[in-house]
Design a protein around this motif. Sequence first.
Motif, PDB file in Angstrom:
ATOM      1  N   LEU A 122       8.262   1.155  13.327  1.00 51.10           N
ATOM      2  CA  LEU A 122       7.142   1.330  12.405  1.00 51.10           C
ATOM      3  C   LEU A 122       7.104   0.157  11.438  1.00 51.10           C
ATOM      4  O   LEU A 122       8.070  -0.079  10.695  1.00 51.10           O
ATOM      5  N   HIS A 123       6.000  -0.601  11.454  1.00 51.31           N
ATOM      6  CA  HIS A 123       5.897  -1.758  10.586  1.00 51.31           C
ATOM      7  C   HIS A 123       5.756  -1.332   9.135  1.00 51.31           C
ATOM      8  O   HIS A 123       4.830  -0.598   8.782  1.00 51.31           O
ATOM      9  N   ALA A 124       6.667  -1.781   8.297  1.00 53.31           N
ATOM     10  CA  ALA A 124       6.647  -1.433   6.875  1.00 53.31           C
ATOM     11  C   ALA A 124       6.953  -2.675   6.057  1.00 53.31           C
ATOM     12  O   ALA A 124       7.777  -3.508   6.443  1.00 53.31           O
ATOM     13  N   GLU A 125       6.286  -2.787   4.928  1.00 49.73           N
ATOM     14  CA  GLU A 125       6.537  -3.881   3.994  1.00 49.73           C
ATOM     15  C   GLU A 125       6.940  -3.307   2.647  1.00 49.73           C
ATOM     16  O   GLU A 125       6.350  -2.323   2.174  1.00 49.73           O
ATOM     17  N   ALA A 126       7.943  -3.917   2.039  1.00 49.52           N
ATOM     18  CA  ALA A 126       8.407  -3.497   0.719  1.00 49.52           C
ATOM     19  C   ALA A 126       7.813  -4.404  -0.344  1.00 49.52           C
ATOM     20  O   ALA A 126       7.787  -5.632  -0.187  1.00 49.52           O
ATOM     21  N   PHE A 127       7.345  -3.793  -1.424  1.00 49.60           N
ATOM     22  CA  PHE A 127       6.811  -4.541  -2.546  1.00 49.60           C
ATOM     23  C   PHE A 127       7.270  -3.917  -3.852  1.00 49.60           C
ATOM     24  O   PHE A 127       7.462  -2.700  -3.948  1.00 49.60           O
ATOM     25  N   SER A 128       7.398  -4.754  -4.858  1.00 49.45           N
ATOM     26  CA  SER A 128       7.474  -4.243  -6.220  1.00 49.45           C
ATOM     27  C   SER A 128       6.154  -3.558  -6.532  1.00 49.45           C
ATOM     28  O   SER A 128       5.084  -4.033  -6.116  1.00 49.45           O
ATOM     29  N   SER A 129       6.215  -2.456  -7.264  1.00 45.92           N
ATOM     30  CA  SER A 129       4.969  -1.762  -7.622  1.00 45.92           C
ATOM     31  C   SER A 129       4.138  -2.585  -8.589  1.00 45.92           C
ATOM     32  O   SER A 129       2.978  -2.252  -8.854  1.00 45.92           O
ATOM     33  N   ALA A 130       4.696  -3.668  -9.110  1.00 43.07           N
ATOM     34  CA  ALA A 130       3.899  -4.629  -9.884  1.00 43.07           C
ATOM     35  C   ALA A 130       3.340  -5.709  -8.966  1.00 43.07           C
ATOM     36  O   ALA A 130       2.159  -6.055  -9.018  1.00 43.07           O
ATOM     37  N   GLU A 131       4.174  -6.234  -8.069  1.00 43.02           N
ATOM     38  CA  GLU A 131       3.772  -7.343  -7.207  1.00 43.02           C
ATOM     39  C   GLU A 131       2.702  -6.930  -6.200  1.00 43.02           C
ATOM     40  O   GLU A 131       1.871  -7.756  -5.802  1.00 43.02           O
ATOM     41  N   VAL A 132       2.698  -5.664  -5.792  1.00 45.75           N
ATOM     42  CA  VAL A 132       1.724  -5.229  -4.792  1.00 45.75           C
ATOM     43  C   VAL A 132       0.292  -5.356  -5.305  1.00 45.75           C
ATOM     44  O   VAL A 132      -0.655  -5.469  -4.509  1.00 45.75           O
ATOM     45  N   LYS A 133       0.133  -5.390  -6.610  1.00 40.34           N
ATOM     46  CA  LYS A 133      -1.200  -5.537  -7.189  1.00 40.34           C
ATOM     47  C   LYS A 133      -1.766  -6.943  -7.002  1.00 40.34           C
ATOM     48  O   LYS A 133      -2.963  -7.151  -7.156  1.00 40.34           O
ATOM     49  N   HIS A 134      -0.896  -7.894  -6.688  1.00 41.60           N
ATOM     50  CA  HIS A 134      -1.338  -9.284  -6.562  1.00 41.60           C
ATOM     51  C   HIS A 134      -1.773  -9.579  -5.127  1.00 41.60           C
ATOM     52  O   HIS A 134      -1.249 -10.497  -4.476  1.00 41.60           O
ATOM     53  N   GLY A 135      -2.697  -8.795  -4.619  1.00 43.16           N
ATOM     54  CA  GLY A 135      -3.256  -9.065  -3.302  1.00 43.16           C
ATOM     55  C   GLY A 135      -3.001  -7.988  -2.268  1.00 43.16           C
ATOM     56  O   GLY A 135      -3.958  -7.478  -1.661  1.00 43.16           O
ATOM     57  N   PRO A 136      -1.731  -7.622  -1.989  1.00 43.94           N
ATOM     58  CA  PRO A 136      -1.485  -6.677  -0.896  1.00 43.94           C
ATOM     59  C   PRO A 136      -2.188  -5.330  -1.042  1.00 43.94           C
ATOM     60  O   PRO A 136      -2.552  -4.712  -0.043  1.00 43.94           O
ATOM     61  N   MET A 137      -2.413  -4.881  -2.281  1.00 47.06           N
ATOM     62  CA  MET A 137      -3.007  -3.555  -2.466  1.00 47.06           C
ATOM     63  C   MET A 137      -4.433  -3.458  -1.905  1.00 47.06           C
ATOM     64  O   MET A 137      -4.968  -2.370  -1.734  1.00 47.06           O
ATOM     65  N   ALA A 138      -5.040  -4.588  -1.563  1.00 46.55           N
ATOM     66  CA  ALA A 138      -6.375  -4.556  -0.968  1.00 46.55           C
ATOM     67  C   ALA A 138      -6.380  -3.833   0.377  1.00 46.55           C
ATOM     68  O   ALA A 138      -7.417  -3.354   0.826  1.00 46.55           O
ATOM     69  N   LEU A 139      -5.216  -3.738   1.019  1.00 41.05           N
ATOM     70  CA  LEU A 139      -5.120  -3.058   2.309  1.00 41.05           C
ATOM     71  C   LEU A 139      -5.091  -1.543   2.178  1.00 41.05           C
ATOM     72  O   LEU A 139      -5.333  -0.834   3.156  1.00 41.05           O
ATOM     73  N   VAL A 140      -4.762  -1.040   1.001  1.00 36.15           N
ATOM     74  CA  VAL A 140      -4.513   0.392   0.845  1.00 36.15           C
ATOM     75  C   VAL A 140      -5.826   1.153   0.727  1.00 36.15           C
ATOM     76  O   VAL A 140      -6.658   0.866  -0.142  1.00 36.15           O
ATOM     77  N   GLY A 141      -5.985   2.130   1.597  1.00 45.49           N
ATOM     78  CA  GLY A 141      -7.179   2.973   1.592  1.00 45.49           C
ATOM     79  C   GLY A 141      -6.972   4.128   2.541  1.00 45.49           C
ATOM     80  O   GLY A 141      -5.833   4.439   2.913  1.00 45.49           O
ATOM     81  N   PRO A 142      -8.014   4.790   2.966  1.00 44.61           N
ATOM     82  CA  PRO A 142      -7.879   5.926   3.876  1.00 44.61           C
ATOM     83  C   PRO A 142      -7.070   5.569   5.125  1.00 44.61           C
ATOM     84  O   PRO A 142      -7.343   4.573   5.795  1.00 44.61           O
ATOM     85  N   GLY A 143      -6.051   6.367   5.398  1.00 45.60           N
ATOM     86  CA  GLY A 143      -5.247   6.167   6.593  1.00 45.60           C
ATOM     87  C   GLY A 143      -4.121   5.169   6.459  1.00 45.60           C
ATOM     88  O   GLY A 143      -3.368   4.966   7.422  1.00 45.60           O
ATOM     89  N   PHE A 144      -3.981   4.505   5.295  1.00 48.32           N
ATOM     90  CA  PHE A 144      -2.893   3.533   5.119  1.00 48.32           C
ATOM     91  C   PHE A 144      -1.809   4.180   4.252  1.00 48.32           C
ATOM     92  O   PHE A 144      -1.992   4.344   3.056  1.00 48.32           O
ATOM     93  N   PRO A 145      -0.653   4.548   4.822  1.00 54.32           N
ATOM     94  CA  PRO A 145       0.350   5.306   4.077  1.00 54.32           C
ATOM     95  C   PRO A 145       1.110   4.460   3.057  1.00 54.32           C
ATOM     96  O   PRO A 145       1.300   3.243   3.240  1.00 54.32           O
TER      97      PRO A 145
END
Length: 335
Positions: free
Chosen positions: A225-248
């Motif tokens: 299962l592909h998983a990426e780890a982020f700081s809950s601060a760092e994820v706001k700098h771009g990666p969070m754009a992927l998060v939406g319906p169906g993205f755990p």
Amino acid sequence: MFREAAEAADVVARQFARNRYVVAGLCADLRRSPPPFAVTCARGSSDHAATYAKYLLETQLGIVTASASPSVGSVYGATQSLQGALYVVISQSGKSPDLLRNAQAARDAGARVVALVNVEDSPLAGMADTVIPLHAGAERSVAATKSYLASLSAILQLGACWKGESPLLDALDALPDALRAAWRCDWSPLVDGLTDSRNLFVLGRGLGLAAAQEAALKFKETCGLHAEAFSSAEVKHGPMALVGPGFPVLAFALADETGVGTRTLAEEFRARGAPVWVTAGDAGVGTLPLADAPHPACAPLLVVQSFYRAINALAMRRGFNPDLPPHLNKVTETV
């Protein structure tokens, strides 16, 4: 993997007892002659433990701690200014060539080399100034569990004894029982929710980042299962754009200064329609139970212990053998 992870509490209790005098002696030296900074050197799960070391040493002792890239010494052959530094090398086997080269280079550059290693007669142990054995015993599963938690607990014992103050020192005695409680936590909703998933983010911050990094690795190696780890601060700098319906999203919200921000972000992602699981002391939809931590610095160990039981179950649910991930070996010797 299940059996070995379940042994972690006994491993930690044994480690604390057997290492008491060597750690006390090292810490006495460090207080007499404080290093100007600390450096960690590791790969894989051990490098996630190094992340924990960074946050523990910086928050509890004010010692600036950096992660050394093994390739700088082993591939590029570059030298570094390390006079008087504390150089902590973390390795289960103690035989990876790149770590050995960097440990020797650090000694030659005037650093004090401390090895956290499970194999006490390994080449790394032989070249270190001080050896802190992990005492994890034989670990046959390719995916490291008890040896990873033993690395965290060794770092915790070092930091607590170096600081020498009651709250953190007292937590050492309570940690084994807390790990037993963490092993009993029911994270089956996470297993049920990720059975058919293909991607996810794992979030943590501060001391909890090491737990997120370790969890993301275990998702990949034991569950495909592909998983990426982020700081809950760092994820706001771009990666969070992927998060939406169906993205755990799995969020490790700890009971320290980082907890509120991580929980707030988890709620934001849930409002977007993302499936979200967050560690929390209370019950509720999408929450995962947490064992009570005797000190906030112990919380990452408890989160990881609960996670290991869940990831073992998830691997089998998805049709994988968690003991034998494809294409991997127990000992990885990089150069």
